[in-house]
Design a protein around this motif. Structure first.
Motif, PDB file in Angstrom:
ATOM      1  N   SER A   8       0.831  -1.208   0.000  1.00  0.00           N
ATOM      2  CA  SER A   8       0.000   0.000   0.000  1.00  0.00           C
ATOM      3  C   SER A   8       0.867   1.260   0.000  1.00  0.00           C
ATOM      4  N   LYS A   9       1.947   1.224   0.743  1.00  0.00           N
ATOM      5  CA  LYS A   9       2.859   2.370   0.795  1.00  0.00           C
ATOM      6  C   LYS A   9       3.489   2.632  -0.571  1.00  0.00           C
ATOM      7  N   ILE A  10       3.876   1.584  -1.272  1.00  0.00           N
ATOM      8  CA  ILE A  10       4.450   1.739  -2.612  1.00  0.00           C
ATOM      9  C   ILE A  10       3.414   2.349  -3.552  1.00  0.00           C
ATOM     10  N   MET A  11       2.187   1.840  -3.507  1.00  0.00           N
ATOM     11  CA  MET A  11       1.129   2.343  -4.396  1.00  0.00           C
ATOM     12  C   MET A  11       0.786   3.800  -4.080  1.00  0.00           C
ATOM     13  N   ASN A  12       0.685   4.130  -2.809  1.00  0.00           N
ATOM     14  CA  ASN A  12       0.379   5.513  -2.416  1.00  0.00           C
ATOM     15  C   ASN A  12       1.502   6.462  -2.808  1.00  0.00           C
ATOM     16  N   THR A  13       2.729   6.035  -2.606  1.00  0.00           N
ATOM     17  CA  THR A  13       3.880   6.864  -2.978  1.00  0.00           C
ATOM     18  C   THR A  13       3.895   7.087  -4.478  1.00  0.00           C
ATOM     19  N   TYR A  14       3.621   6.036  -5.248  1.00  0.00           N
ATOM     20  CA  TYR A  14       3.586   6.185  -6.698  1.00  0.00           C
ATOM     21  C   TYR A  14       2.483   7.165  -7.112  1.00  0.00           C
ATOM     22  N   SER A  15       1.328   7.068  -6.494  1.00  0.00           N
ATOM     23  CA  SER A  15       0.225   7.992  -6.812  1.00  0.00           C
ATOM     24  C   SER A  15       0.618   9.433  -6.525  1.00  0.00           C
ATOM     25  N   GLN A  16       1.290   9.672  -5.414  1.00  0.00           N
ATOM     26  CA  GLN A  16       1.748  11.023  -5.080  1.00  0.00           C
ATOM     27  C   GLN A  16       2.782  11.503  -6.087  1.00  0.00           C
ATOM     28  N   MET A  17       3.666  10.612  -6.492  1.00  0.00           N
ATOM     29  CA  MET A  17       4.719  10.982  -7.439  1.00  0.00           C
ATOM     30  C   MET A  17       4.135  11.398  -8.778  1.00  0.00           C
TER      31      MET A  17
END
Length: 164
Positions: A47-56
Motif C-alpha cells: 500500500s505504501k508503494i502504491m500511495n507513494t507512486y500515486s503522489q509521485m
C-alpha cells in the motif's frame, strides 16, 4: 497476515499430500511447497508503494522509489507483486541487486538496474526510445557524456557515444 498463515498451515495438516511431494523422481523428498503468487503480511508495504507512486505521478517531476532491507526479507517478492499493478499505470520498474561478493565494483546494483532499463528501452520501439532520449537530454543536457561513461548501454538508447 497471521490468519492467512494459520489457515494455510491448517490446510497443510488436513491434506499434506497437496503440499508434500512423494514422487521418487523428485530430488527433495517430501518438499514443502508454498504458493509463489502469495505475498504474506506485506499489505502495508504494498500500500505504501502504491500511495507513494500515486503522489509521485500527481507532481510534475521525476522521482523514484527505493526499496532496501536485509537479505532474505522479501524485497524482491514485494516488488514482483507490485510490478503488474504499477505497469498498468505506466510506471518504469527497474531493479538491481547488491551482491556482497561484488562489492569491489562500486554502484553495481545501480548499474545493473539501469542496464536492465536500457535493454528494455531498446525493445520498446522507435517512439519509446525517442521519448526516453528526449527526456534524458532535457534533464541532463550536454553532461550526458558523463552518464555514457558510467552506463555504456545508454549509448544503445542515445544512438552513439556522446563526447565528454
Amino acid at each position: 497476515s497471521v490468519t492467512e498463515v494459520y489457515l494455510l498451515l491448517d490446510k497443510m495438516m488436513s491434506n499434506p499430500r497437496n503440499f508434500l511431494s512423494d514422487k521418487r523422481k523428485d530430488l527433495y523428498y517430501g518438499q514443502l511447497r508454498f504458493p509463489s503468487y502469495k505475498l504474506y503480511d506485506r499489505d502495508d508495504q504494498l500500500s505504501k508503494i502504491m500511495n507513494t507512486y500515486s503522489q509521485m505521478t500527481s507532481e510534475e517531476s521525476s522521482k523514484m522509489i527505493l526499496v532496501s532491507g536485509y537479505s532474505g526479507t522479501g524485497k524482491s517478492a514485494l516488488i514482483e507483486h507490485a510490478r503488474p499493478i504499477l505497469k498498468t499505470k505506466n510506471a518504469h520498474i527497474i531493479y538491481g541487486k547488491f551482491d556482497q561478493l561484488q562489492q569491489a565494483e562500486p554502484f553495481v546494483a545501480i548499474i545493473d538496474a539501469f542496464n536492465d532499463f536500457f535493454d528494455k528501452a531498446k525493445k520498446g520501439g522507435p517512439k519509446y526510445i525517442q521519448r526516453i532520449k528526449t527526456a534524458i537530454f532535457e534533464a541532463i543536457g550536454s553532461e550526458v557524456g558523463v552518464l555514457t561513461n558510467f552506463f555504456p548501454r545508454l549509448c544503445q538508447v542515445l544512438g552513439s557515444p556522446v563526447a565528454d
